[in-house]
Design an enzyme around this catalytic site. Structure first.
Site, PDB file in Angstrom:
ATOM      1  CG  HIS A  75       2.970   5.733   2.172  1.00  0.00           C
ATOM      2  ND1 HIS A  75       4.224   6.113   2.581  1.00  0.00           N
ATOM      3  CD2 HIS A  75       2.539   4.832   3.098  1.00  0.00           C
ATOM      4  CE1 HIS A  75       4.539   5.516   3.706  1.00  0.00           C
ATOM      5  NE2 HIS A  75       3.548   4.712   4.047  1.00  0.00           N
ATOM      6  CE1 TYR A  79      -4.332   0.736  -0.405  1.00  0.00           C
ATOM      7  CE2 TYR A  79      -3.700   2.651   0.880  1.00  0.00           C
ATOM      8  CZ  TYR A  79      -4.585   2.009   0.049  1.00  0.00           C
ATOM      9  OH  TYR A  79      -5.737   2.656  -0.341  1.00  0.00           O
ATOM     10  CB  SER A 108       1.176   5.949   8.367  1.00  0.00           C
ATOM     11  OG  SER A 108       0.673   4.678   8.710  1.00  0.00           O
ATOM     12  CD  GLN A 132      10.046  -1.813  11.294  1.00  0.00           C
ATOM     13  OE1 GLN A 132       9.050  -2.488  11.502  1.00  0.00           O
ATOM     14  NE2 GLN A 132      10.179  -1.075  10.202  1.00  0.00           N
ATOM     15  CG  HIS A 170       6.257   2.488   1.430  1.00  0.00           C
ATOM     16  ND1 HIS A 170       4.892   2.662   1.443  1.00  0.00           N
ATOM     17  CD2 HIS A 170       6.545   1.727   2.517  1.00  0.00           C
ATOM     18  CE1 HIS A 170       4.382   2.020   2.482  1.00  0.00           C
ATOM     19  NE2 HIS A 170       5.359   1.450   3.157  1.00  0.00           N
TER      20      HIS A 170
HETATM   21  P1  AMP Z   1       5.624  -0.463   6.201  1.00  0.00           P
HETATM   22  O1  AMP Z   1       5.142  -0.808   4.835  1.00  0.00           O
HETATM   23  O2  AMP Z   1       4.726   0.457   6.943  1.00  0.00           O
HETATM   24  O3  AMP Z   1       6.071  -1.674   6.988  1.00  0.00           O
HETATM   25  O4  AMP Z   1       6.954   0.393   6.000  1.00  0.00           O
HETATM   26  C1  AMP Z   1       8.034  -0.070   5.231  1.00  0.00           C
HETATM   27  C2  AMP Z   1       9.211   0.848   5.431  1.00  0.00           C
HETATM   28  O5  AMP Z   1       8.850   2.171   5.053  1.00  0.00           O
HETATM   29  C3  AMP Z   1       9.662   0.920   6.896  1.00  0.00           C
HETATM   30  O6  AMP Z   1      11.087   0.965   6.943  1.00  0.00           O
HETATM   31  C4  AMP Z   1       9.067   2.209   7.361  1.00  0.00           C
HETATM   32  O7  AMP Z   1       9.768   2.814   8.426  1.00  0.00           O
HETATM   33  C5  AMP Z   1       9.164   3.058   6.110  1.00  0.00           C
HETATM   34  N1  AMP Z   1       8.199   4.163   6.168  1.00  0.00           N
HETATM   35  C6  AMP Z   1       6.859   4.086   6.398  1.00  0.00           C
HETATM   36  N2  AMP Z   1       6.321   5.320   6.446  1.00  0.00           N
HETATM   37  C7  AMP Z   1       7.344   6.195   6.253  1.00  0.00           C
HETATM   38  C8  AMP Z   1       7.444   7.611   6.211  1.00  0.00           C
HETATM   39  N3  AMP Z   1       6.391   8.391   6.369  1.00  0.00           N
HETATM   40  N4  AMP Z   1       8.656   8.161   5.997  1.00  0.00           N
HETATM   41  C9  AMP Z   1       9.757   7.381   5.836  1.00  0.00           C
HETATM   42  N5  AMP Z   1       9.731   6.042   5.860  1.00  0.00           N
HETATM   43  C10 AMP Z   1       8.549   5.450   6.076  1.00  0.00           C
END
Ligand code: AMP
Length: 283
Positions: A34, A32, A185, A153, A37
């Site tokens: 954004h 998903y 997010s 994390q 990512h």
């Molecule tokens: P997720 O898909 O939420 O598990 O996130 C995958 C990666 O993207 C993780 O390393 C998160 O920390 C990073 N991430 C998610 N949201 C953001 C954001 N707003 N800014 C920077 N990195 C992000």
């Protein structure tokens, strides 16, 4: 872009890439996608020769009452985004591919995993570390990119890599925010219009605390936390889960702010949990 659903297919491809001495950059995600990512992917593209993204909504990092089933998913849209970013390989396994029926081995970073997020999400970081190490073993990246948005994390993954001598460099990437400061997010889509307006109180509290440290030279954690709490408690129907000031190196609470600390917070609005943080590197 190559799309692999099977571990064996990835291994075969990686073997070829390694023979060419290419530097592999890896961005693990739950999809998903954004702009948060995308910022990680772009950094990987700049620094490496071959970029791998994984999309896997990892069931073992969700608690029984959490949002695993309703976590947003849109693989077709994600594939378009990844093609647009010229990602080389997408690894998109299903649950059975990652966790066979008799799966028994877990990775757990002691102490770091049961505080802050871990207190509210028991078992979460055990699931995260286990899947991240599995993904590292499958993809064997030279560098892996993690967002500071999920700071605990990131710190735990770094600790795991250091403790277990995993041959990968962890690259941290700044949090990408909306115009008003809300950290981007995948879960933000759950917020109603009214909740979206309230959601900014966490960032406001963190900024207020940062301002008190940097401009008013207030260093007592207790006072800073009280001031931050006031901002969140002003909002109706927002539950503050935690607001803490810890050392960035080991996540230990501190009484007086010094350099290299991080302020972390989590709130719950309706059914939606939001986390955010701010790093104080200099006073
Ligand atoms: P997720 O898909 O939420 O598990 O996130 C995958 C990666 O993207 C993780 O390393 C998160 O920390 C990073 N991430 C998610 N949201 C953001 C954001 N707003 N800014 C920077 N990195 C992000």
């Amino acid at each position: 872009m190559r799309i692999c659903k099977k571990i064996n297919e990835v291994r075969e491809e990686i073997r070829k890439i390694k023979k060419e001495n290419k530097m592999i950059g890896f961005v693990p995600t739950m999809g998903y996608l954004h702009k948060g990512h995308i910022s990680l992917i772009r950094k990987a593209k700049i620094e490496c020769d071959y970029t791998v993204v994984s999309i896997f909504v990892n069931p073992t990092q969700f608690g029984p009452n959490e949002d695993f089933e309703r976590y947003p998913r849109d693989i077709e849209r994600d594939i378009k985004i990844l093609k647009n970013e010229k990602v080389d390989l997408l690894f998109n396994p299903d649950t059975q591919e990652m966790y066979k029926e008799d799966f028994k081995t877990w990775v757990y970073v002691d102490e770091y995993s049961d505080i802050l997020e871990g207190k509210f999400r028991p078992g979460h970081f055990k699931g995260v570390c286990t899947v991240v190490l599995k993904l590292f073993n499958i993809i064997q990246p030279d560098k892996a990119y993690f967002g500071l948005k999920d700071a605990q994390q990131l710190i735990i993954v770094k600790k795991m890599v250091d403790d277990l001598n995993v041959p990968v460099e962890i690259v941290e990437c700044e949090t990408v925010r909306e115009k008003d400061g809300l950290a981007v997010s995948s879960r933000n889509i759950y917020l109603s219009k009214e909740e979206r307006e309230k959601s900014i109180c966490l960032y406001k509290a963190l900024k207020k605390m940062e301002d008190l440290i940097k401009n008013k030279k207030i260093y007592e954690s207790k006072i800073l936390i009280e001031e931050g709490k006031k901002i969140i408690e002003k909002e109706k129907n927002v539950e503050l889960q935690y607001l803490e000031i810890v050392k960035i190196s080991n996540l230990k609470r501190i009484e007086k702010v010094e350099k290299d600390v991080i302020i972390l917070g989590a709130i719950k609005i309706g059914n939606v949990r939001l986390i955010d943080n701010i790093v104080i590197s200099m006073l």
